[in-house]
Scaffold this active site. Structure first.
Site, PDB file in Angstrom:
ATOM      1  N   ALA A   1     -45.964  37.769  32.213  1.00  0.00           N
ATOM      2  CA  ALA A   1     -47.376  37.620  31.832  1.00  0.00           C
ATOM      3  C   ALA A   1     -47.780  38.814  30.970  1.00  0.00           C
ATOM      4  O   ALA A   1     -47.189  39.893  31.058  1.00  0.00           O
ATOM      5  CB  ALA A   1     -48.242  37.547  33.094  1.00  0.00           C
TER       6      ALA A   1
ATOM      7  N   GLY B   1     -43.190  36.574  35.012  1.00  0.00           N
ATOM      8  CA  GLY B   1     -43.486  35.192  34.632  1.00  0.00           C
ATOM      9  C   GLY B   1     -42.412  34.607  33.744  1.00  0.00           C
ATOM     10  O   GLY B   1     -42.255  33.385  33.664  1.00  0.00           O
TER      11      GLY B   1
ATOM     12  N   GLU C   1     -39.877  33.378  36.059  1.00  0.00           N
ATOM     13  CA  GLU C   1     -40.512  32.255  36.762  1.00  0.00           C
ATOM     14  C   GLU C   1     -40.505  30.987  35.913  1.00  0.00           C
ATOM     15  O   GLU C   1     -40.388  29.883  36.423  1.00  0.00           O
ATOM     16  CB  GLU C   1     -41.933  32.621  37.174  1.00  0.00           C
TER      17      GLU C   1
ATOM     18  N   GLU D   1     -43.073  42.359  39.479  1.00  0.00           N
ATOM     19  CA  GLU D   1     -44.518  42.398  39.671  1.00  0.00           C
ATOM     20  C   GLU D   1     -44.969  43.447  40.687  1.00  0.00           C
ATOM     21  O   GLU D   1     -46.028  44.044  40.530  1.00  0.00           O
ATOM     22  CB  GLU D   1     -45.034  41.027  40.088  1.00  0.00           C
TER      23      GLU D   1
HETATM   24  N1  T1G Z   1     -47.486  42.542  28.802  1.00  0.00           N
HETATM   25  C1  T1G Z   1     -48.056  43.156  27.750  1.00  0.00           C
HETATM   26  N2  T1G Z   1     -47.437  44.084  26.978  1.00  0.00           N
HETATM   27  C2  T1G Z   1     -46.162  44.367  27.280  1.00  0.00           C
HETATM   28  C3  T1G Z   1     -45.483  43.765  28.358  1.00  0.00           C
HETATM   29  C4  T1G Z   1     -46.202  42.799  29.135  1.00  0.00           C
HETATM   30  N3  T1G Z   1     -45.642  42.146  30.146  1.00  0.00           N
HETATM   31  N4  T1G Z   1     -44.228  44.274  28.413  1.00  0.00           N
HETATM   32  C5  T1G Z   1     -44.135  45.155  27.398  1.00  0.00           C
HETATM   33  N5  T1G Z   1     -45.282  45.217  26.721  1.00  0.00           N
HETATM   34  C6  T1G Z   1     -45.556  46.028  25.534  1.00  0.00           C
HETATM   35  C7  T1G Z   1     -45.470  47.516  25.836  1.00  0.00           C
HETATM   36  O1  T1G Z   1     -46.702  48.004  26.336  1.00  0.00           O
HETATM   37  C8  T1G Z   1     -45.129  48.083  24.467  1.00  0.00           C
HETATM   38  O2  T1G Z   1     -46.334  48.083  23.703  1.00  0.00           O
HETATM   39  C9  T1G Z   1     -44.225  46.996  23.868  1.00  0.00           C
HETATM   40  O3  T1G Z   1     -44.528  45.787  24.591  1.00  0.00           O
HETATM   41  C10 T1G Z   1     -42.758  47.323  24.019  1.00  0.00           C
HETATM   42  O4  T1G Z   1     -42.539  47.569  25.417  1.00  0.00           O
HETATM   43  C11 T1G Z   1     -47.578  35.839  36.705  1.00  0.00           C
HETATM   44  C12 T1G Z   1     -47.931  38.445  37.411  1.00  0.00           C
HETATM   45  C13 T1G Z   1     -39.775  44.033  28.815  1.00  0.00           C
HETATM   46  C14 T1G Z   1     -38.166  45.704  29.786  1.00  0.00           C
HETATM   47  O5  T1G Z   1     -43.466  43.837  34.436  1.00  0.00           O
HETATM   48  O6  T1G Z   1     -40.567  46.115  31.692  1.00  0.00           O
HETATM   49  O7  T1G Z   1     -45.411  38.321  34.879  1.00  0.00           O
HETATM   50  O8  T1G Z   1     -46.445  50.573  23.259  1.00  0.00           O
HETATM   51  O9  T1G Z   1     -41.707  49.918  25.098  1.00  0.00           O
HETATM   52  O10 T1G Z   1     -38.401  49.542  26.333  1.00  0.00           O
HETATM   53  O11 T1G Z   1     -45.783  36.382  38.080  1.00  0.00           O
HETATM   54  O12 T1G Z   1     -41.551  46.316  28.358  1.00  0.00           O
HETATM   55  O13 T1G Z   1     -45.439  49.032  21.582  1.00  0.00           O
HETATM   56  O14 T1G Z   1     -47.920  48.965  22.029  1.00  0.00           O
HETATM   57  O15 T1G Z   1     -41.493  48.749  27.328  1.00  0.00           O
HETATM   58  O16 T1G Z   1     -37.753  47.360  25.144  1.00  0.00           O
HETATM   59  C15 T1G Z   1     -44.143  41.198  34.729  1.00  0.00           C
HETATM   60  C16 T1G Z   1     -42.966  44.710  31.755  1.00  0.00           C
HETATM   61  C17 T1G Z   1     -45.557  41.096  34.258  1.00  0.00           C
HETATM   62  C18 T1G Z   1     -42.247  43.526  32.422  1.00  0.00           C
HETATM   63  C19 T1G Z   1     -38.988  45.934  27.437  1.00  0.00           C
HETATM   64  N6  T1G Z   1     -43.313  41.726  33.671  1.00  0.00           N
HETATM   65  N7  T1G Z   1     -42.280  45.148  30.561  1.00  0.00           N
HETATM   66  O17 T1G Z   1     -38.781  47.329  27.428  1.00  0.00           O
HETATM   67  O18 T1G Z   1     -40.106  47.984  25.353  1.00  0.00           O
HETATM   68  S1  T1G Z   1     -46.639  40.490  35.506  1.00  0.00           S
HETATM   69  C20 T1G Z   1     -43.062  43.053  33.597  1.00  0.00           C
HETATM   70  C21 T1G Z   1     -41.115  45.876  30.653  1.00  0.00           C
HETATM   71  C22 T1G Z   1     -46.153  38.846  35.671  1.00  0.00           C
HETATM   72  C23 T1G Z   1     -46.354  36.677  36.833  1.00  0.00           C
HETATM   73  C24 T1G Z   1     -46.595  38.130  36.875  1.00  0.00           C
HETATM   74  C25 T1G Z   1     -40.532  46.349  29.339  1.00  0.00           C
HETATM   75  C26 T1G Z   1     -39.362  45.478  28.872  1.00  0.00           C
HETATM   76  P1  T1G Z   1     -46.552  49.242  22.572  1.00  0.00           P
HETATM   77  P2  T1G Z   1     -41.460  48.671  25.863  1.00  0.00           P
HETATM   78  P3  T1G Z   1     -38.671  48.118  26.025  1.00  0.00           P
END
Ligand code: T1G
Length: 701
Positions: free
Chosen positions: A64, A102, A105, A125
């Site tokens: 998400a 997500g 998922e 999450e």
């Molecule tokens: N949402 C919005 N922005 C995101 C994002 C996300 N999920 N993930 C990364 N970004 C942005 C980040 O802020 C940065 O922005 C750019 O993308 C590059 O990220 C309903 C509730 C995927 C392993 O927890 O772990 O799904 O600084 O530098 O090193 O059940 O990003 O360039 O402006 O980290 O290659 C669950 C979170 C969400 C994954 C990539 N998902 N992301 O790492 O790049 S909750 C996560 C990461 C959810 C559902 C639930 C990492 C990455 P900017 P980066 P990276």
């Protein structure tokens, strides 16, 4: 709009849904709609016999869009992962890069999951104070069983594809570098006519293994790590619900819990920390696109605790590194300590023996400067003495190839003075690691007044390459991290002069969420380090508030664990802190000599005296432009000092308990009572008056 973010195409009898939402294919508004549309279109297309869901740019879906939590979100007629599951044509999730939250998922809604061998999947999450709210807590236990699902959902860890395949999370793996779309289409054709279509909602056997004992054992297992937190326990309960209820009831329960958790302080703090770590990479005074120097090998000067730990950081990241010591004896001792560190990890089971040998082999001990002349980066990590450091940098200036990165691990000394020992100050910066360097994630990058944008950007990039959380600071005594921490270190000792005890202070901070109390940390690090810092600050500042109890304790030879006693007493071979009668006597003598009446000091006062003193200092650091932004202070405190992540960081937490107005008012009253050291900073006063909150505060007045 949603069509741009999600493209539909057809390859033979296979419909392809491609998510293309750079940079990580997050499920931002428009993406779920696009996937839902794709499922509906291909289910209505007679020539399509099977469907592939894939991500563009070598990534599947990162989950998400975290930026939209806590805000109103569009309600879809049907959740895409449910539409995928109910599709009358089998759907194959084709995973490259990552499928997280997500994203995974969505893959669980599909009927088959294939991946490249270098991809990783997971449900992280809980690290954001949430739970998998898109069906993950109800589908994963049905797919792989509650025990394995609990481990992944409660830890939030990323799972490499080969392990995920072994767990049953993937049906097939293709070698990294394969043409994933072609392989997935081929796989889809091979299962197109198989019936029944394997929908996870119809898998009933695995969840029968969800015994009460399993969940109770998990609750016990996380008790210490999950102190003061809600999300980990909700995640456990969610898996329990999956084992006890019909999936549609479980999905509703899960959705309700997500809406609750996303509005908790815990989740707000963890989401803030996630973005703060990424924001810290942005250097307002360094032009975007500044070239990054090559970092293919490294050198470390000094193989003591810090030097050895820094060398391990490079070796762990696959980068060959030379470690230089003045004498073979010192080198042998340092290398033996490095090997012992690795062997401890192997004994703990966190590192395979063959991997340990590969990493250890990347560290080459040397005794001559000529041996490191061609290295891309060199980090000086000798003891904190300016003359010694300048002598080393003069030598480095003489031997290192042009353009090499000349970095110092100094924790507080003037980086400009160090750079002045070279003819290339533009290539000098601070790279301050925190002990133990191979464990603590913070890398404090110190900009000298002549450090080029290239060296600063390259040192920040170095931090990411070796798996650290880098954050930048300007040059001053203690830089951002230790300077903001210094008042905390003073205030904790001054509280003893008023009647508090080391054990009371430590308990307050451990109950707040620190892994260890500050007095126990001092004993672990060694009280000699603090003594030297206080002497330096007292020499530089006539108003410096000395700490006679701490000084006397040191002068009596009590340095902490290394001498068997410091603030606490330690039995041989046991790190358990016990009250130290010498400390009690020193406190008693101090209070008598200064006619101080002991008073009852509340835990709340202890917490605020320690943390507000540092908030005030952080405001001065921001006012002077030493820090770019308040969230960088938080990154330093989260990754350098063990501040509990679910409270967001020092400045984010201060907002939660009332923000600048509350802090300014409290500090002003302590200023009346205690004098100069509690004078509120001008910057804090302005924040309080302007109604700005700490977490949005930026450099400058
Ligand atoms: N949402 C919005 N922005 C995101 C994002 C996300 N999920 N993930 C990364 N970004 C942005 C980040 O802020 C940065 O922005 C750019 O993308 C590059 O990220 C309903 C509730 C995927 C392993 O927890 O772990 O799904 O600084 O530098 O090193 O059940 O990003 O360039 O402006 O980290 O290659 C669950 C979170 C969400 C994954 C990539 N998902 N992301 O790492 O790049 S909750 C996560 C990461 C959810 C559902 C639930 C990492 C990455 P900017 P980066 P990276």
């Amino acid at each position: 709009m949603s069509q741009d973010l999600v493209r539909l195409s057809i390859s033979g009898a296979v419909g392809i849904i491609t998510v293309d939402n750079p940079p990580v294919n997050a499920l931002s508004p428009g993406v779920p709609e696009g996937i839902l549309n794709g499922v509906q279109v291909f289910n209505a297309t007679d020539d399509v016999k099977a469907i592939v869901l894939i991500g563009a740019n070598g990534k599947f879906i990162a989950g998400a869009d975290i930026r939209f939590f806590g805000k109103e979100r569009a309600k879809l007629p049907m959740r895409p992962q449910d539409a995928l599951e109910q599709s009358n044509k089998p759907v194959v999730a084709a995973i490259s890069g990552f499928a997280l939250g997500g994203g995974y998922e969505m893959a669980l809604g599909c009927h088959y999951r294939v991946a490249l061998s270098n991809a990783r999947v997971g449900l992280p999450e809980v690290t954001l104070g949430l739970l998998p709210g898109g069906g993950g807590t109800q589908r994963l236990p049905r797919l792989i069983g509650p025990a394995k699902a609990l481990d992944l959902i409660v830890s939030g860890r990323h799972v490499p594809a080969p392990e995920a395949y072994g767990l049953g999370m993937l049906n097939k793996i293709f070698p990294a570098g394969s043409d994933l779309q072609a392989e997935a289409v081929h796989y889809a054709n091979s299962i197109a006519d198989l019936r029944p279509i394997p929908r996870i909602r119809n898998m009933k056997d695995e969840v029968k293994k969800g015994t009460p004992e399993l969940f109770e054992a998990k609750r016990k297992e996380i008790a210490r790590r999950a102190r003061n937190q809600e999300a980990p326990y909700v995640c456990i309960e969610a898996v329990e619900v999956a084992c006890k209820t019909q999936i549609d009831d479980g999905l509703k329960w899960e959705g309700d819990k997500l809406r609750y958790l996303e509005n908790t302080d815990e989740s707000r703090a963890l989401r803030y920390a996630f973005f703060a770590e990424r924001e810290a990479q942005k250097l307002p005074d360094v032009p975007k696109g500044t070239p990054i120097k090559p970092i293919t090998n490294a050198a470390v000067i000094g193989c003591g605790t810090m030097g050895g730990g820094i060398a391990m950081c490079f070796a762990d990241a696959g980068i060959p590194v030379k470690v230089l010591e003045a004498s073979q004896e010192a080198l042998d001792k340092g290398m033996a300590k490095v090997r012992a560190n690795y062997e401890t990890s192997v004994k703990r089971g966190s590192l395979a023996a063959d991997e340990m040998e590969r990493r250890f082999a990347r560290i080459e001990p040397v005794t001559e400067y000529d041996a490191i002349a061609q290295q891309d980066v060199v980090i000086e990590a000798v003891f904190e003495n300016m003359d010694v450091k300048k002598e080393i940098f003069t030598k480095l200036d003489a031997v290192m190839k042009p353009g090499a990165m000349l970095l110092s691990n100094t924790s507080a000394l003037d980086i400009d003075e160090i750079a002045s020992a070279t003819k290339r100050p533009q290539d000098v910066a601070g790279a301050h690691f925190f002990s133990p360097a191979n464990v603590m994630k913070l890398l404090e990058v110190v900009k000298g007044k002549e450090s080029s944008g290239e060296i600063v950007a390259s040192t920040m990039a170095l931090g990411k390459i070796i798996g650290k959380a880098p954050a930048a600071t300007g040059n001053c005594d203690g830089f951002l991290a230790n300077r903001s921490r210094a008042p905390f270190n003073s205030e904790m000792v001054i509280l003893l002069e008023e009647g508090a005890t080391p054990q009371q202070v430590d308990k307050v901070m451990v109950d707040f969420g620190y892994p260890m109390g500050p007095f126990a940390v001092g004993d672990l690090a060694g009280l000699d380090i603090g003594y030297a810092g206080r002497a330096r600050r007292a020499a530089a500042d006539p108003n410096y508030r000395t700490l006679p109890i701490a000084d006397k304790l040191y002068e009596m030879g009590h340095y902490g664990q290394k001498t068997g006693a410091g603030w606490f007493k330690y039995e041989p071979g046991d790190r358990t802190p016990h009250p130290h009668d010498v400390v009690d006597q020193l406190i008693k003598e101090h209070m008598e000599a200064n006619n101080i009446e002991s008073r009852e000091i509340t835990d709340d006062e202890i917490l605020k005296r320690l943390l507000f003193s540092s908030v005030n200092e952080a405001c001065k650091i921001l006012e002077e432009g030493i820090a770019y932004r308040a969230s960088d202070v938080d990154i330093m405190w989260l990754y350098g000092f063990g501040f509990p992540r679910y409270r967001g960081g020092l400045m984010f937490w201060a907002d939660l308990i009332g923000g600048p107005q509350e802090v300014y008012s409290q500090i002003s009253s302590w200023h009346q009572r205690y004098g100069e050291r509690w004078r509120p900073s001008e910057y804090l006063r302005k924040l309080a008056e302007s109604g700005t909150i700490f977490k949005d505060a930026k450099a400058g007045s």
